[in-house]
Design an enzyme around this catalytic site. Structure first.
Site, short mmCIF file in Angstrom:
data_model
loop_
_atom_site.label_atom_id
_atom_site.label_comp_id
_atom_site.label_asym_id
_atom_site.label_seq_id
_atom_site.Cartn_x
_atom_site.Cartn_y
_atom_site.Cartn_z
N ASP A 9 52.12 -14.02 -70.86
CA ASP A 9 51.78 -13.93 -69.44
C ASP A 9 51.23 -12.51 -69.23
O ASP A 9 51.38 -11.65 -70.10
CB ASP A 9 53.07 -14.16 -68.64
N LEU A 10 50.57 -12.25 -68.12
CA LEU A 10 49.97 -10.92 -67.92
C LEU A 10 50.86 -10.04 -67.03
O LEU A 10 51.54 -9.12 -67.49
CB LEU A 10 48.57 -11.06 -67.32
N ASP A 11 50.86 -10.37 -65.73
CA ASP A 11 51.58 -9.53 -64.77
C ASP A 11 53.09 -9.63 -65.00
O ASP A 11 53.65 -10.73 -64.97
CB ASP A 11 51.21 -9.97 -63.36
N THR A 17 51.31 -5.22 -62.65
CA THR A 17 50.36 -5.20 -61.53
C THR A 17 51.01 -5.71 -60.25
O THR A 17 50.39 -5.69 -59.19
CB THR A 17 49.09 -6.03 -61.87
N LYS A 45 55.73 -13.66 -57.58
CA LYS A 45 55.48 -13.42 -59.01
C LYS A 45 55.14 -14.72 -59.74
O LYS A 45 55.87 -15.69 -59.64
CB LYS A 45 56.68 -12.74 -59.65
N ARG A 49 47.18 -17.01 -55.98
CA ARG A 49 46.80 -16.25 -54.78
C ARG A 49 46.91 -17.11 -53.51
O ARG A 49 47.47 -16.67 -52.50
CB ARG A 49 45.36 -15.75 -54.95
N SER A 114 47.82 -16.70 -68.04
CA SER A 114 48.14 -16.05 -66.76
C SER A 114 47.61 -16.84 -65.57
O SER A 114 46.59 -17.51 -65.67
CB SER A 114 47.50 -14.65 -66.76
N ALA A 115 48.30 -16.70 -64.43
CA ALA A 115 47.83 -17.34 -63.19
C ALA A 115 46.72 -16.53 -62.53
O ALA A 115 46.04 -17.01 -61.64
CB ALA A 115 49.00 -17.48 -62.22
N SER A 116 46.54 -15.30 -63.00
CA SER A 116 45.61 -14.41 -62.30
C SER A 116 44.15 -14.75 -62.59
O SER A 116 43.78 -15.08 -63.71
CB SER A 116 45.87 -12.96 -62.71
N LYS A 117 43.32 -14.59 -61.55
CA LYS A 117 41.87 -14.77 -61.74
C LYS A 117 41.22 -13.43 -62.11
O LYS A 117 40.02 -13.36 -62.30
CB LYS A 117 41.25 -15.34 -60.47
N ASN A 118 42.04 -12.38 -62.17
CA ASN A 118 41.52 -11.05 -62.50
C ASN A 118 42.00 -10.60 -63.88
O ASN A 118 42.01 -9.40 -64.17
CB ASN A 118 41.98 -10.04 -61.45
N LYS A 145 51.72 -22.96 -62.69
CA LYS A 145 53.07 -22.97 -63.25
C LYS A 145 54.04 -23.36 -62.13
O LYS A 145 53.83 -22.93 -61.01
CB LYS A 145 53.44 -21.57 -63.77
N GLU A 169 57.32 -14.68 -70.78
CA GLU A 169 57.16 -14.86 -69.33
C GLU A 169 58.16 -14.04 -68.52
O GLU A 169 59.30 -13.90 -68.93
CB GLU A 169 57.38 -16.33 -68.97
N ASP A 170 57.72 -13.53 -67.37
CA ASP A 170 58.66 -12.80 -66.50
C ASP A 170 59.03 -13.62 -65.27
O ASP A 170 59.89 -13.19 -64.50
CB ASP A 170 58.06 -11.47 -66.04
P1 B16 Z 1 45.11 -13.05 -58.70
P2 B16 Z 1 50.68 -13.69 -63.95
C1 B16 Z 1 50.05 -13.69 -61.36
O1 B16 Z 1 49.89 -13.17 -62.65
C2 B16 Z 1 50.89 -12.74 -60.53
O2 B16 Z 1 52.22 -12.69 -61.03
C3 B16 Z 1 50.94 -13.24 -59.10
O3 B16 Z 1 51.70 -12.36 -58.30
C4 B16 Z 1 49.50 -13.36 -58.57
O4 B16 Z 1 49.50 -13.85 -57.25
C5 B16 Z 1 48.72 -14.31 -59.48
O5 B16 Z 1 48.74 -13.80 -60.81
C6 B16 Z 1 47.28 -14.50 -59.05
O6 B16 Z 1 46.59 -13.31 -59.22
O7 B16 Z 1 45.15 -12.87 -57.23
O8 B16 Z 1 44.70 -11.82 -59.46
O9 B16 Z 1 44.29 -14.26 -59.11
O10 B16 Z 1 52.09 -13.22 -63.81
O11 B16 Z 1 50.54 -15.21 -64.03
O12 B16 Z 1 49.94 -13.00 -65.07
MG MG Z 2 54.06 -12.82 -64.63
#
Ligand code: B16
Ligand code: MG
Length: 217
Positions: A9-11, A17, A45, A49, A114-118, A145, A169-170
C-alpha cells in the site's frame, strides 16, 4: 523457491501522506464549518477521495449537490498536490528502503496497490519507482478496499497466484481486502486496530529480513 508477490500500500506504508490529506481536507471542512479533527482523519485512511468527502459531509450533516461535491473534490486535490511539490526521498518511512532492496536482491516481484490517484508522482518524487514491477492505483480499479480488486490485479500483473502474494497495509479495509483475496496480510501499525492481519508490525524497522526470508521459501 516460488516467486512471491510483495504488494505495498502507499499512504501509511511507504510514505506518510495522511498528514497532507488531512491539511487539505481540513481546509474544505473549515469552509463548510465542519469540525474535522485528526481523529476524524483516521476514518479516511485507505478510503477513496470521493468516499472521504462523503464521510466529511456526513460528519457535518451536510447534503450537497454533485456540482458542489465536484468543486470540493477538485479543490482538495489541488491543495493536496501543492504539499507534494517538494517531497523527496526523506518522506519514505523508516525501514522501507532496506526491505525493498532485500526483496530485489532475492529476485522477488514487487507491486504497489494503492487507493490513491496520485500514486505515480509520489513514487517518482521519492525515487523508488524503479523498485516496482507493477503499479495498481485508484485510476485502475472500480471497487474500493475492502474489495480485493486492487491487490488481485497487482498479483495478476506480476504473474503470481493470490495465495503467493503478501500485502503490506496500514488500513483495516486494506487488511480485509488482502484476507478476502486469500493473500497473506501484514498490518503496519497498531495491533488493536489491525488485529485481522496475519502478522502485525508497528513499522518496517521491526521487520527482520529473516522474517521476509521465511515468507519467500
Ligand atoms: P487520492 P492508500 C489512500 O492511499 C489514502 O490512505 C486515503 O486517505 C486517500 O483518500 C486515498 O488514497 C485517495 O487518494 O486523493 O490521492 O486519490 O493508503 O490506499 O495508498
Ligand atoms: Mg494506506
Amino acid at each position: 523457491m516460488i516467486k512471491k508477490a510483495f504488494i505495498f500500500d502507499l499512504d501509511g506504508v511507504i510514505v506518510d501522506t495522511a498528514k497532507y490529506h488531512y491539511l487539505a481536507w481540513k481546509k474544505i471542512a473549515e469552509e463548510l464549518n465542519i469540525d474535522f479533527t485528526l481523529e476524524h482523519n483516521e476514518l479516511l485512511k485507505g478510503v477513496s477521495r470521493v468516499r472521504s468527502l462523503d464521510i466529511i459531509l456526513e460528519l457535518g450533516q451536510i447534503e450537497a449537490s454533485q456540482e458542489d461535491k465536484n468543486k470540493w473534490l477538485f479543490q482538495k486535490n489541488e491543495d493536496y498536490l501543492s504539499y507534494l511539490v517538494d517531497i523527496d526521498q526523506s518522506e519514505i518511512l523508516p525501514g522501507v528502503l532496506p526491505i525493498l532492496k532485500y526483496l530485489k536482491e532475492q529476485n522477488q516481484a514487487i507491486a504497489l496497490g494503492s487507493a490513491s490517484k496520485n500514486a505515480r508522482p509520489i513514487l517518482e518524487k521519492t525515487g523508488i519507482m524503479p523498485y516496482f514491477d507493477a503499479i495498481v492505483d485508484g485510476n485502475d480499479v472500480s471497487n474500493a478496499k475492502p474489495d480485493p480488486e486492487v491487490f488481485l490485479i497487482a498479483a495478476q500483473l506480476l504473474g503470481v497466484l493470490p495465495e503467493d502474494a503478501i500485502v503490506f497495509e496500514d488500513s483495516v479495509a486494506g487488511v480485509q481486502a488482502a484476507n478476502i483475496g486469500k493473500m497473506t496480510s501484514i498490518g503496519i501499525g497498531e495491533e488493536a486496530i489491525l488485529y485481522q492481519a496475519k502478522y502485525i508490525f508497528k513499522d518496517f524497522t521491526h521487520i527482520e529480513t529473516s522474517f521476509i526470508a521465511s515468507l519467500i521459501k
